[in-house]
Design a protein around this motif. Structure first.
Motif, mmCIF file in Angstrom:
data_model
loop_
_atom_site.group_PDB
_atom_site.id
_atom_site.type_symbol
_atom_site.label_atom_id
_atom_site.label_comp_id
_atom_site.label_asym_id
_atom_site.label_seq_id
_atom_site.Cartn_x
_atom_site.Cartn_y
_atom_site.Cartn_z
ATOM 1 N N UNK A 253 0.831 -1.208 0.000
ATOM 2 C CA UNK A 253 0.000 0.000 0.000
ATOM 3 C C UNK A 253 0.865 1.258 0.000
ATOM 4 N N UNK A 254 1.987 1.234 0.716
ATOM 5 C CA UNK A 254 2.883 2.392 0.722
ATOM 6 C C UNK A 254 3.409 2.675 -0.679
ATOM 7 N N UNK A 255 3.778 1.618 -1.398
ATOM 8 C CA UNK A 255 4.244 1.785 -2.776
ATOM 9 C C UNK A 255 3.105 2.232 -3.682
ATOM 10 N N UNK A 256 1.919 1.692 -3.446
ATOM 11 C CA UNK A 256 0.730 2.083 -4.217
ATOM 12 C C UNK A 256 0.469 3.580 -4.068
ATOM 13 N N UNK A 257 0.652 4.103 -2.845
ATOM 14 C CA UNK A 257 0.420 5.530 -2.599
ATOM 15 C C UNK A 257 1.411 6.399 -3.363
ATOM 16 N N UNK A 258 2.656 5.947 -3.477
ATOM 17 C CA UNK A 258 3.645 6.732 -4.224
ATOM 18 C C UNK A 258 3.346 6.739 -5.718
ATOM 19 N N UNK A 259 2.753 5.665 -6.201
ATOM 20 C CA UNK A 259 2.443 5.590 -7.630
ATOM 21 C C UNK A 259 1.177 6.360 -7.984
ATOM 22 N N UNK A 260 0.137 6.244 -7.151
ATOM 23 C CA UNK A 260 -1.174 6.767 -7.520
ATOM 24 C C UNK A 260 -1.647 7.896 -6.615
ATOM 25 N N UNK A 261 -0.787 8.351 -5.723
ATOM 26 C CA UNK A 261 -1.094 9.519 -4.916
ATOM 27 C C UNK A 261 -2.014 9.229 -3.743
ATOM 28 N N UNK A 262 -2.178 10.245 -2.915
ATOM 29 C CA UNK A 262 -3.004 10.112 -1.713
ATOM 30 C C UNK A 262 -4.443 9.794 -2.061
ATOM 31 N N UNK A 263 -4.968 10.459 -3.080
ATOM 32 C CA UNK A 263 -6.362 10.225 -3.464
ATOM 33 C C UNK A 263 -6.560 8.791 -3.944
ATOM 34 N N UNK A 264 -5.591 8.276 -4.700
ATOM 35 C CA UNK A 264 -5.711 6.923 -5.233
ATOM 36 C C UNK A 264 -5.708 5.869 -4.140
ATOM 37 N N UNK A 265 -4.799 6.013 -3.162
ATOM 38 C CA UNK A 265 -4.716 5.000 -2.112
ATOM 39 C C UNK A 265 -5.895 5.124 -1.146
ATOM 40 N N UNK A 266 -6.372 6.339 -0.899
ATOM 41 C CA UNK A 266 -7.540 6.489 -0.020
ATOM 42 C C UNK A 266 -8.789 5.910 -0.670
ATOM 43 N N UNK A 267 -8.899 6.054 -1.974
ATOM 44 C CA UNK A 267 -10.032 5.464 -2.681
ATOM 45 C C UNK A 267 -10.007 3.943 -2.574
ATOM 46 N N UNK A 268 -8.799 3.357 -2.656
ATOM 47 C CA UNK A 268 -8.676 1.905 -2.537
ATOM 48 C C UNK A 268 -9.004 1.445 -1.114
ATOM 49 N N UNK A 269 -8.426 2.091 -0.119
ATOM 50 C CA UNK A 269 -8.645 1.676 1.272
ATOM 51 C C UNK A 269 -10.107 1.845 1.691
ATOM 52 N N UNK A 270 -10.797 2.800 1.084
ATOM 53 C CA UNK A 270 -12.195 3.046 1.416
ATOM 54 C C UNK A 270 -13.063 1.831 1.058
ATOM 55 N N UNK A 271 -12.575 0.985 0.185
ATOM 56 C CA UNK A 271 -13.352 -0.175 -0.255
ATOM 57 C C UNK A 271 -13.233 -1.356 0.704
ATOM 58 N N UNK A 272 -12.300 -1.304 1.639
ATOM 59 C CA UNK A 272 -12.083 -2.409 2.566
ATOM 60 C C UNK A 272 -12.957 -2.257 3.810
ATOM 61 N N UNK A 273 -13.360 -3.361 4.414
ATOM 62 C CA UNK A 273 -14.134 -3.277 5.661
ATOM 63 C C UNK A 273 -13.259 -2.835 6.833
ATOM 64 N N UNK A 274 -13.786 -1.955 7.651
ATOM 65 C CA UNK A 274 -13.130 -1.483 8.869
ATOM 66 C C UNK A 274 -14.155 -1.490 9.996
ATOM 67 N N UNK A 275 -13.749 -1.033 11.166
ATOM 68 C CA UNK A 275 -14.673 -0.967 12.294
ATOM 69 C C UNK A 275 -15.833 -0.028 11.981
ATOM 70 N N UNK A 276 -15.562 1.046 11.234
ATOM 71 C CA UNK A 276 -16.599 2.025 10.913
ATOM 72 C C UNK A 276 -17.577 1.505 9.860
ATOM 73 N N UNK A 277 -17.132 0.625 8.978
ATOM 74 C CA UNK A 277 -17.986 0.083 7.919
ATOM 75 C C UNK A 277 -17.695 -1.413 7.751
ATOM 76 N N UNK A 278 -18.160 -2.220 8.699
ATOM 77 C CA UNK A 278 -17.820 -3.646 8.718
ATOM 78 C C UNK A 278 -18.449 -4.469 7.607
ATOM 79 N N UNK A 279 -19.480 -3.962 6.967
ATOM 80 C CA UNK A 279 -20.188 -4.757 5.960
ATOM 81 C C UNK A 279 -19.585 -4.639 4.564
ATOM 82 N N UNK A 280 -18.564 -3.816 4.409
ATOM 83 C CA UNK A 280 -17.967 -3.630 3.076
ATOM 84 C C UNK A 280 -17.345 -4.929 2.576
ATOM 85 N N UNK A 281 -17.426 -5.136 1.269
ATOM 86 C CA UNK A 281 -16.808 -6.288 0.622
ATOM 87 C C UNK A 281 -15.413 -5.886 0.160
ATOM 88 N N UNK A 282 -14.341 -6.524 0.647
ATOM 89 C CA UNK A 282 -12.994 -6.119 0.244
ATOM 90 C C UNK A 282 -12.771 -6.358 -1.247
#
Length: 385
Positions: free
Chosen positions: A42-71
């Motif tokens: 993910x750190x390398x992904x952020x350098x390639x696609x920027x902060x917006x790109x990596x945040x968009x990707x991480x937003x798709x993963x389930x976390x405590x705030x949104x446990x029902x998301x499909x990774x």
């Protein structure tokens, strides 16, 4: 229908240094777990696609705030593969923390030999945990190895056992695929220029050279499972992993450690297709990644008298604080590879952002990747495994 990918990391003659909890600079693990691989990727992904790109990707993963998301993807930890001369590739998987079908009650003559088999070739793994199970021939072969060691028979004179299916599959060759080594280093005090000698542990996977070409005879692999085909994400992940290979994975990268080339398989080998073709009589699920969840209701359904598991505290440091100093991230307890549950665990990203760190969120990957298995139906204490 999910899409699977197998990725091999070829380190050639480049050593690796993978630190683990409780392991200092003088030692290195031979593989890297799914949470550490995910963080580096993910750190390398952020350098390639920027902060917006990596945040968009991480937003798709389930976390405590949104446990029902499909990774968008699940990944396994890395495990060793080898390419013995004149033989097909051997892939090793962690032995599940349950006895296989048909494992005998009276195992005293060979239990110590069985317990040493922390990793199994997938042909044996498939047979023991998805096929016919443990056989009388397996028992005789393990007993034979135990007797040979008791009698201290020299390896050059020892005759192979009559039943040697485990040996032929590479079951006892895991430790021969890599070589631990220590290399001397010099630390120079910035104040008085005093020097201090210390040693750093590395692991060197088997390699050879032919016509000035470096050949990887062993290395690491991992699996990816996409819920559906996603060529855009797969292309981006491939690009980020290629960059990570140039920079190096793990520690001591300034010493040239951890550099690799990738082989990204779009179609799985036949042996892997057997593994991932879910057996009809599956009774449990074995995780081949780390797994974390903070939902007590989820854990209550998973942690029953039918499960066997190991837990490890995952902690460490992050770089990038405003002061320029490293910060210790929050620690989390994660289930380890080989843990067995009666249902398939799902998992989440664990937020381990240190207190006071405001630049961005720091996550550890606790999303599980598991394979269905069959195990011995009797209740067996995990303490003996």
């Amino acid at each position: 229908m999910s899409v699977w990918r197998l990725v091999r990391l070829k380190f050639g003659n480049s050593p690796v240094h993978f630190g683990e909890v409780g392991i200092g600079l003088e030692k290195s693990s031979e593989r890297i777990r799914s949470d550490a691989l995910f963080s580096a990727w993910i750190s390398t992904y952020a350098r390639l696609f920027g902060k917006a790109g990596v945040e968009e990707l991480l937003e798709r993963f389930p976390t405590k705030a949104k446990p029902e998301s499909q990774p968008p993807v699940r990944m396994s930890s890395t495990f060793i593969y080898s390419r013995p001369e004149g033989k097909n590739e051997i892939y090793y998987l962690p032995r599940p923390l349950k006895f296989p079908i048909n494992y005998p009650r009276e195992d005293l003559p060979f239990f110590k030999e069985y317990k040493k088999l922390t990793y199994l070739p997938i042909s044996v793994w498939h047979r023991w945990y998805q096929g016919e199970g443990f056989t009388k021939n397996d028992e005789e072969e393990l007993i034979g190895r135990t007797k040979d060691k008791r009698e201290l028979i020299d390896k050059t004179q020892k005759k192979p056992p009559v039943n040697d299916a485990l040996h032929q599959a590479g079951t006892f060759n895991y430790g021969e695929t890599f070589k631990p080594e220590k290399r001397p280093k010099i630390a120079v005090d910035r104040v008085n220029a005093a020097t201090n000698l210390y040693h750093t542990g590395f692991v060197q996977f088997n390699w050879d050279q032919s016509n000035n070409e470096i050949l990887s005879l062993a290395g690491l692999y991992f699996l990816l499972e996409f819920p559906e085909e996603d060529k855009s994400l797969e292309t981006n992940l491939h690009a980020a992993l290629s960059l990570l290979g140039e920079e190096g994975l793990g520690g001591r990268r300034s010493s040239g450690a951890g550099r690799f080339e990738i082989e990204w398989e779009s179609s799985l080998p036949q042996d892997w297709q057997k593994i991932l073709n879910h057996p009809k009589e599956r009774t449990h699920h074995c995780v081949i990644s780390l797994f974390w969840d903070d939902d007590s209701s989820v854990l209550k359904d998973l942690i029953t008298d039918q499960c066997s598991y190991e837990i490890q505290e995952r902690r460490g440091w992050i770089a990038g604080s405003p002061s320029g100093h490293n910060l210790r991230r929050k620690s989390v307890q994660m289930f380890l590879e080989g843990s067995v549950f009666p249902q398939p665990p799902l998992g989440k990203l664990a937020d381990v952002t240190p207190e006071g760190f405001k630049d961005h969120q720091i996550y550890r990957n606790g999303i599980a990747l598991s394979i269905p298995i069959k195990v011995k139906p009797e209740k067996i204490s995990s303490d003996c495994l």
